[in-house]
Motif scaffolding. Structure first.
Motif, PDB file in Angstrom:
ATOM      1  N   ALA A   1       0.803  -1.229   0.041  1.00  0.00           N
ATOM      2  CA  ALA A   1      -0.036   0.014   0.059  1.00  0.00           C
ATOM      3  C   ALA A   1       0.707   1.311   0.021  1.00  0.00           C
ATOM      4  O   ALA A   1       0.171   2.189  -0.170  1.00  0.00           O
ATOM      5  CB  ALA A   1      -0.982   0.015   1.307  1.00  0.00           C
ATOM      6  N   PHE A   2       2.098   1.154   0.153  1.00  0.00           N
ATOM      7  CA  PHE A   2       3.047   2.166   0.244  1.00  0.00           C
ATOM      8  C   PHE A   2       3.406   2.472  -1.348  1.00  0.00           C
ATOM      9  O   PHE A   2       3.592   1.569  -2.087  1.00  0.00           O
ATOM     10  CB  PHE A   2       4.445   1.969   0.618  1.00  0.00           C
ATOM     11  N   ALA A   3       3.531   3.852  -1.719  1.00  0.00           N
ATOM     12  CA  ALA A   3       4.084   4.161  -2.897  1.00  0.00           C
ATOM     13  C   ALA A   3       5.505   4.835  -2.788  1.00  0.00           C
ATOM     14  O   ALA A   3       5.511   5.624  -2.005  1.00  0.00           O
ATOM     15  CB  ALA A   3       2.989   5.176  -3.574  1.00  0.00           C
ATOM     16  N   VAL A   4       6.396   4.374  -3.556  1.00  0.00           N
ATOM     17  CA  VAL A   4       7.875   4.763  -3.011  1.00  0.00           C
ATOM     18  C   VAL A   4       8.030   5.874  -4.090  1.00  0.00           C
ATOM     19  O   VAL A   4       8.068   5.649  -5.347  1.00  0.00           O
ATOM     20  CB  VAL A   4       9.012   3.523  -3.357  1.00  0.00           C
ATOM     21  N   THR A   5       8.350   7.253  -3.557  1.00  0.00           N
ATOM     22  CA  THR A   5       8.281   8.286  -4.612  1.00  0.00           C
ATOM     23  C   THR A   5       9.688   9.088  -3.751  1.00  0.00           C
ATOM     24  O   THR A   5      10.184   8.812  -2.749  1.00  0.00           O
ATOM     25  CB  THR A   5       7.222   9.060  -4.161  1.00  0.00           C
ATOM     26  N   GLY A   6      10.079   9.908  -4.638  1.00  0.00           N
ATOM     27  CA  GLY A   6      11.016  11.199  -4.113  1.00  0.00           C
ATOM     28  C   GLY A   6      10.444  12.161  -3.601  1.00  0.00           C
ATOM     29  O   GLY A   6      11.264  12.825  -2.999  1.00  0.00           O
ATOM     30  N   GLU A   7       9.184  12.486  -3.564  1.00  0.00           N
ATOM     31  CA  GLU A   7       8.924  13.795  -3.375  1.00  0.00           C
ATOM     32  C   GLU A   7       7.461  13.426  -3.078  1.00  0.00           C
ATOM     33  O   GLU A   7       6.654  12.610  -3.364  1.00  0.00           O
ATOM     34  CB  GLU A   7       9.053  14.976  -4.185  1.00  0.00           C
ATOM     35  N   GLY A   8       6.638  14.514  -2.509  1.00  0.00           N
ATOM     36  CA  GLY A   8       5.210  14.509  -2.248  1.00  0.00           C
ATOM     37  C   GLY A   8       4.716  14.150  -0.787  1.00  0.00           C
ATOM     38  O   GLY A   8       5.714  13.829  -0.096  1.00  0.00           O
ATOM     39  N   PRO A   9       3.668  14.311  -0.392  1.00  0.00           N
ATOM     40  CA  PRO A   9       3.084  14.240   0.998  1.00  0.00           C
ATOM     41  C   PRO A   9       3.332  12.536   1.299  1.00  0.00           C
ATOM     42  O   PRO A   9       3.451  11.731   0.408  1.00  0.00           O
ATOM     43  CB  PRO A   9       1.669  14.320   0.946  1.00  0.00           C
ATOM     44  N   GLY A  10       3.719  12.254   2.706  1.00  0.00           N
ATOM     45  CA  GLY A  10       3.936  10.960   3.111  1.00  0.00           C
ATOM     46  C   GLY A  10       5.134  10.956   4.290  1.00  0.00           C
ATOM     47  O   GLY A  10       5.182  11.547   5.048  1.00  0.00           O
ATOM     48  N   LEU A  11       5.580   9.816   4.188  1.00  0.00           N
ATOM     49  CA  LEU A  11       6.645   9.156   5.407  1.00  0.00           C
ATOM     50  C   LEU A  11       7.822   9.369   4.925  1.00  0.00           C
ATOM     51  O   LEU A  11       8.075   8.904   3.707  1.00  0.00           O
ATOM     52  CB  LEU A  11       6.220   7.946   5.911  1.00  0.00           C
ATOM     53  N   GLU A  12       8.783  10.022   5.604  1.00  0.00           N
ATOM     54  CA  GLU A  12      10.403  10.142   5.023  1.00  0.00           C
ATOM     55  C   GLU A  12      10.791   8.851   5.608  1.00  0.00           C
ATOM     56  O   GLU A  12      10.747   8.334   6.510  1.00  0.00           O
ATOM     57  CB  GLU A  12      10.685  11.252   5.643  1.00  0.00           C
ATOM     58  N   GLY A  13      11.883   8.629   5.136  1.00  0.00           N
ATOM     59  CA  GLY A  13      12.747   7.367   5.373  1.00  0.00           C
ATOM     60  C   GLY A  13      14.067   7.210   4.356  1.00  0.00           C
ATOM     61  O   GLY A  13      14.244   8.035   3.654  1.00  0.00           O
TER      62      GLY A  13
END
Length: 351
Positions: A286-298
């Motif tokens: 259910a996670f979308a791995v992106t480089g930017e945008g709203p979400g969780l950092e890690g």
């Protein structure tokens, strides 16, 4: 017996004690005719004890068990109109396949010729016509399992009980045989109670799954309900894999809740949530791995390429997360910064 009730199973306030130890504190459960219901849970949760009480191999300390509307609580196994398929198959090695299938019929008083005719029909049902003269040792593990199912079905029980029926098969054969069992159950419409500790197996074969913990029902529902709407952290972790993380419920309107996770906001079924801190179960895909945008950092701790997807371990403020990415991109290197967006379909608020 009312034919509409044939195959119905009911546990009414059933309790099972072993001396001072209570294995089943209280069990209330109804299984409708024609359903395949799986009892699922870790070792020691009470699922096998429940099946054995239904089979008549264990006697409840309190309460009542009904099959087809009849109270069978104190009846012996041979008077319950149920048959069991064991994980060891329990085939007679010195008997031919057709004699194994006919054995129960002959023991019940049917003439040998009639029993063998019925056994042949049973083998045809499970796709083993023409193999009746072979010994069990001349069959594959999957074929032996089907013989055990045929032997149970020819007795025309109200309820078929399956106790870890695929545990002795390798992974590929388990997938095939579980599909065959499900297709057979749907085609013939018999009631089945299936015990397993394998979550994938339960999701694949069941109309309903009853998840047990410490002798109690932790959640009862369809495979989709349990996977998409787990009632607790235990269910979320046990049915498939889930990341359980902190979130904040911003507002509740009707049956929807607005939540914040990291810098992302999304709407989810409220499930009795109130504004304030809450816990969220998120499936790895259910996670979308992106480089930017709203979400969780890690940051990437590890990445494993598995052909059709990449499995990541991501470390960040939300803790260590397990993420499955099917986007087709190349694996990110260890230490790479990421941002994880959320797809609402794989996230659920939990108690």
């Amino acid at each position: 017996m009312n034919n509409a009730q044939r195959g119905a199973v009911e546990f009414r306030a059933v309790r099972k004690n072993y001396g001072a130890f209570t294995a089943i504190p209280q069990l209330d459960l109804r299984i409708e005719p024609g359903q395949l219901v799986t009892l699922l849970g870790p070792s020691g949760c009470g699922k096998t004890t429940t099946l054995r009480m239904l089979a008549g191999l264990e006697t409840p300390s309190e309460g009542a068990i009904l099959i087809g509307g009849e109270d069978v609580t104190r009846l012996p196994p041979n008077r319950r109109d149920v048959t069991m398929v064991f994980q060891s198959y329990a085939l007679f090695p010195h008997m031919s396949v057709i004699d194994n299938v006919a054995y129960g019929l002959e023991s019940g008083g049917l003439k040998r010729a009639e029993a063998r005719t019925a056994a042949g029909q049973g083998l045809e049902l499970v796709g083993l016509s023409g193999l009746g003269d072979r010994l069990p040792s001349e069959l594959s593990g999957g074929q032996q399992q089907r013989v055990a199912v045929a032997r149970a079905l020819v007795l025309e029980p109200q309820v078929l009980l399956l106790d870890e029926p695929l545990s002795n098969l390798d992974a590929r054969l388990r997938r095939r045989v579980r599909t065959e069992i499900r297709e057979l159950q749907q085609r013939l419409g018999f009631t089945a109670v299936y015990v397993t500790h394998d979550q994938d197996e339960a999701l694949a074969v069941s109309d309903r799954i009853v998840v047990m913990k410490d002798g109690r029902i932790a959640q009862d529902g369809t495979p989709r309900e349990l996977y998409e709407s787990p009632a607790s952290e235990f269910i979320a972790d046990f049915i498939g894999e889930a990341n359980v993380i902190d979130c904040e419920v911003l507002a509740v309107g009707g049956d929807q809740a607005r939540i914040r996770v990291g810098t992302a906001e999304l709407d989810l079924p409220a499930r009795r949530a109130a504004p304030g801190p809450a816990r969220l179960a998120v499936r790895p895909n259910a996670f979308a791995v992106t480089g930017e945008g709203p979400g969780l950092e890690g940051r990437v701790v590890s990445a494993a390429y598995l052909g059709d997807h990449i499995e990541y371990e991501i470390d960040g403020p939300a803790g260590r997360l397990f993420v499955m990415d099917s986007s087709g991109t190349d694996p990110l290197p260890q230490g790479a910064p990421v941002r994880l967006g959320l797809r609402p379909g794989g996230a659920a608020l939990i108690a």
